[in-house]
Design a protein around this motif. Structure first.
Motif, short mmCIF file in Angstrom:
data_model
loop_
_atom_site.label_atom_id
_atom_site.label_comp_id
_atom_site.label_asym_id
_atom_site.label_seq_id
_atom_site.Cartn_x
_atom_site.Cartn_y
_atom_site.Cartn_z
N ALA A 226 28.15 59.74 36.16
CA ALA A 226 28.41 61.09 35.63
C ALA A 226 28.62 62.10 36.74
O ALA A 226 29.19 63.18 36.50
N LEU A 227 28.17 61.77 37.94
CA LEU A 227 28.34 62.66 39.10
C LEU A 227 29.61 62.34 39.88
O LEU A 227 29.81 62.86 40.98
N GLY A 228 30.44 61.48 39.31
CA GLY A 228 31.73 61.18 39.94
C GLY A 228 31.71 59.98 40.87
O GLY A 228 32.68 59.75 41.59
N VAL A 229 30.63 59.19 40.85
CA VAL A 229 30.56 57.99 41.69
C VAL A 229 31.14 56.81 40.92
O VAL A 229 30.63 56.46 39.84
N ALA A 230 32.19 56.20 41.46
CA ALA A 230 32.82 55.05 40.79
C ALA A 230 31.92 53.83 40.88
O ALA A 230 31.27 53.60 41.91
N VAL A 231 31.86 53.06 39.79
CA VAL A 231 31.02 51.85 39.77
C VAL A 231 31.90 50.64 39.50
O VAL A 231 33.06 50.75 39.11
N LEU A 232 31.29 49.47 39.69
CA LEU A 232 32.04 48.22 39.63
C LEU A 232 32.56 47.91 38.23
O LEU A 232 33.68 47.45 38.04
N GLY A 233 31.73 48.15 37.23
CA GLY A 233 32.13 47.83 35.87
C GLY A 233 31.69 46.42 35.48
O GLY A 233 31.10 45.70 36.28
N PRO A 234 31.96 46.01 34.24
CA PRO A 234 31.47 44.72 33.74
C PRO A 234 31.91 43.55 34.62
O PRO A 234 33.06 43.48 35.07
N VAL A 235 30.98 42.62 34.87
CA VAL A 235 31.24 41.40 35.63
C VAL A 235 31.00 40.23 34.70
O VAL A 235 29.90 40.12 34.12
N PRO A 236 31.97 39.37 34.50
CA PRO A 236 31.80 38.26 33.54
C PRO A 236 30.67 37.33 33.96
O PRO A 236 30.54 36.98 35.13
N ALA A 237 29.85 36.93 33.00
CA ALA A 237 28.77 35.99 33.25
C ALA A 237 29.23 34.58 32.88
O ALA A 237 30.27 34.40 32.24
N GLY A 238 28.45 33.59 33.26
CA GLY A 238 28.76 32.20 32.92
C GLY A 238 29.42 31.48 34.09
O GLY A 238 29.91 32.10 35.03
N ARG A 239 29.38 30.19 33.98
CA ARG A 239 29.96 29.37 35.05
C ARG A 239 31.46 29.59 35.12
O ARG A 239 32.09 29.97 34.12
N PRO A 240 32.05 29.34 36.29
CA PRO A 240 33.51 29.50 36.41
C PRO A 240 34.24 28.47 35.56
O PRO A 240 33.73 27.38 35.30
N GLY A 241 35.42 28.85 35.12
CA GLY A 241 36.24 27.89 34.40
C GLY A 241 36.89 26.90 35.33
O GLY A 241 36.99 27.12 36.54
N PHE A 242 37.31 25.77 34.80
CA PHE A 242 37.96 24.75 35.61
C PHE A 242 39.42 24.64 35.20
O PHE A 242 39.75 24.66 34.02
N GLY A 243 40.29 24.51 36.17
CA GLY A 243 41.71 24.35 35.89
C GLY A 243 42.51 24.36 37.17
O GLY A 243 42.17 25.06 38.12
N VAL A 244 43.55 23.56 37.20
CA VAL A 244 44.42 23.49 38.37
C VAL A 244 45.41 24.65 38.30
O VAL A 244 46.08 24.84 37.28
N PRO A 245 45.52 25.46 39.36
CA PRO A 245 46.46 26.59 39.33
C PRO A 245 47.90 26.10 39.26
O PRO A 245 48.23 25.00 39.74
N GLY A 246 48.74 26.91 38.64
CA GLY A 246 50.14 26.53 38.53
C GLY A 246 50.84 26.48 39.88
O GLY A 246 50.51 27.22 40.80
N LEU A 247 51.79 25.57 39.99
CA LEU A 247 52.55 25.41 41.24
C LEU A 247 54.03 25.57 40.93
O LEU A 247 54.53 25.05 39.93
#
Length: 562
Positions: A226-247
């Protein structure tokens, strides 16, 4: 103690055998690593332009894979400032930082790094790491540190940020100083004070973690948003997803220069760190196995939504200082981070960006190796200039261009030394000991004899130096009847140098000078055989040592001569 792991199964060598009496110290070292490294990897994610939670992902599966495949008991794997900066420099022009496309490209980059590291292992290209000298690494990391520190000034002050070069960002921030937000600046200064203050009290205290926790608490209690300090915001919880990135071919082409830069940095930094700790503890280090481990770690980062990982000198030192002696400490830290990712990401939403920027800013400042630069300046001014040139290239041209220039400068610096080797004429002192005389007109080993020790391997660029030395020694001063080329420092003779050497030998023999050799190692002798020079010289003209050549000369010298 668990039984020894069979030598023919190159797995878990950084972990086994496990000393049961060391279990508690190793786990405590892992807890210390997690406490110190969690704020650090959040900062590295910011440097890389990735969602902050992906910094935590770099401490989950990648270290486990390295512990399985690598050989070093000490090397800690995770996000790293140098590779994070290179990643950001390469990806910013291709996608918006933090966007799904950006994250996908970061995963592709990690996959390509894994491929290159495997290729380096197959082709035995680990020697490429040696093309980054310590001097150049000091300059490179100093440049990266300056770039990282400057990139955080906007968020430290709460002013509008701008892209572009480091110089552009710095000038923009200076122009925006009048609009700095006092509350944001206060948060930044408080975090810096806590981190530096805890270091003065006790280096093992996780000052960065305490500062981050304190900033989150202050954000909620004082209503900082409220004093104008920017914050990080929501951070997703849970283990990372698995998947091969596109090539795609287009993506590979766009990412390849950056990926090569990161692979070289990983080779150099990881090898130097693992060797240093292996030497400290008298433990063998298999660089080939570590390459495979690093490749596996980057593959794990790629398929879990993280970004490129590296062998981290700072994290390795954290574990060593805490008493860790094996990969068990790193695995313990991974368990702690997993707990954080599963159930403790909620509070991160209130983390002021200024607090995280302050942590990153301090990381950048620590990379500016003033002490290292001062040591280099004190002992070798030319190499100090090389370090400054490398740092300036990173700051003014960019990280990728800086690493290319760093390698080029290292090679040129090496060629400069080998192009003008420190050759000498060997002579006996009055006490009968060998000493080295400068190559100068009239320098003699004995009356009529010159034993010339050429200071490095002979190759196309320095062969002319051999000609200059021989002319200096034989065309002035007392007459020379024997010329002996001492090869104690010659480990290789390339084809061009062999042609020059053949011409030198013909000219000497044409002038009535007998040519002999001493201290020629077997591989070089085999090369001279292939070039046809050994047969021309004659088997009776090779002596095991300079002393044998001197004795042979004195035996062959006519009686009564001196």
């Amino acid at each position: 103690m668990v039984g020894r792991w069979p030598a023919h199964l190159p797995l878990l060598r950084g972990l086994l055998p496990v000393d049961r009496s060391r279990l508690v110290p190793e786990v405590l070292a892992g807890l210390t690593l997690a406490a110190l490294a969690i704020p650090e990897v959040l900062g590295y994610a910011r440097i890389a332009g990735m969602p902050v939670v992906t910094g935590l992902y770099t401490m989950l599966l990648p270290p486990v894979v390295f512990a399985l495949l690598g050989s070093s008991r000490h090397l800690v794997i995770g996000a790293d400032s140098a590779t994070a900066a290179i990643l950001a420099a390469g990806l910013t022009a291709l996608a918006v930082p933090g966007s799904p496309r950006y994250v996908q490209l970061a995963g592709t980059a990690a996959l390509l790094v894994a491929v290159l590291l495997v290729l380096a292992r197959v082709l035995r290209l680990g020697f490429l790491a040696n093309f980054l000298s310590r001097t150049v690494l000091v300059g490179f990391l100093t440049g990266v540190g300056l770039q990282v520190a400057v990139s955080q000034l906007g968020q430290l002050l709460g002013v509008a940020e701008v892209g572009g070069s480091t110089v552009t960002q710095l000038l923009h921030t200076l122009r925006e100083l009048p609009s700095a937000r006092p509350v944001t600046v206060a948060v930044s200064l408080a975090v810096v004070a806590v981190v530096l203050g805890t270091r003065l009290v006790a280096k093992r205290v996780p000052g960065a973690l305490l500062a981050v926790i304190g900033a989150i608490g202050a954000s909620q209690l004082l209503g900082l948003p409220a004093l104008g300090v920017a914050v990080l915001g929501p951070v997703p919880a849970g283990r990372p997803g698995f998947g091969v990135p596109g090539l795609s071919v287009a993506d590979i082409g766009a990412l390849l220069p950056m990926v090569i830069s990161m692979a070289v940095v990983i080779l150099a930094q990881s090898a130097a760190t693992s060797r240093a700790y292996g030497l400290r503890y008298g433990e063998p280090v298999d660089s080939d196995a570590d390459l495979v481990g690093l490749a596996g770690a980057n593959l794990a980062a790629s398929v879990t939504g993280a970004f490129v990982v590296n062998g981290s000198p700072t994290k390795t030192q954290m574990v060593d200082s805490a008493g860790g002696c094996s990969q068990l400490a790193q695995l313990s830290a991974s368990v702690v981070v997993l707990v954080v990712v599963l159930v403790l990401t909620g509070p991160l939403a209130g983390l002021p960006l200024a607090a995280l920027a302050a942590v990153v800013f301090l990381i950048g400042v620590e990379l500016v190796d003033v002490a290292g630069l001062r040591r280099i300046y004190a002992v070798r001014r030319t190499e100090f200039g090389v370090a400054l040139l490398t740092a300036a290239a990173v700051v003014f041209l960019g990280v990728e261009q800086g690493i290319v220039l760093a390698i080029a400068v290292s090679v040129v610096d090496h060629l400069r030394h080998s192009y003008r080797p420190r050759s000498s004429v060997l002579a006996k002192s009055p006490a009968g000991h060998w000493r080295s005389l400068p190559v100068a007109p009239g320098a003699r080993t004995d009356a009529g004899l010159v034993i010339h020790r050429f200071g490095t391997s002979l190759y196309f660029a320095n062969a002319s130096r051999l000609v200059e030395d021989v002319n200096t020694l034989t065309r002035s001063g007392p007459a020379v009847s024997w010329y002996c080329l001492d090869g104690a420092a010659i480990g290789d003779v390339d084809y061009s140098a062999a042609l020059v050497l053949g011409t030198v030998l013909e000219n000497l023999r044409g002038g009535g000078v007998r040519v002999v050799f001493s201290n020629i190692i077997d591989p070089v002798h085999a090369q001279l055989d292939r070039y046809g020079l050994a047969a021309t010289i004659g088997a009776d003209c090779f002596y095991e040592t300079a002393g044998e050549a001197l004795d042979a000369y004195r035996s062959a010298r006519p009686p009564g001569t001196r």
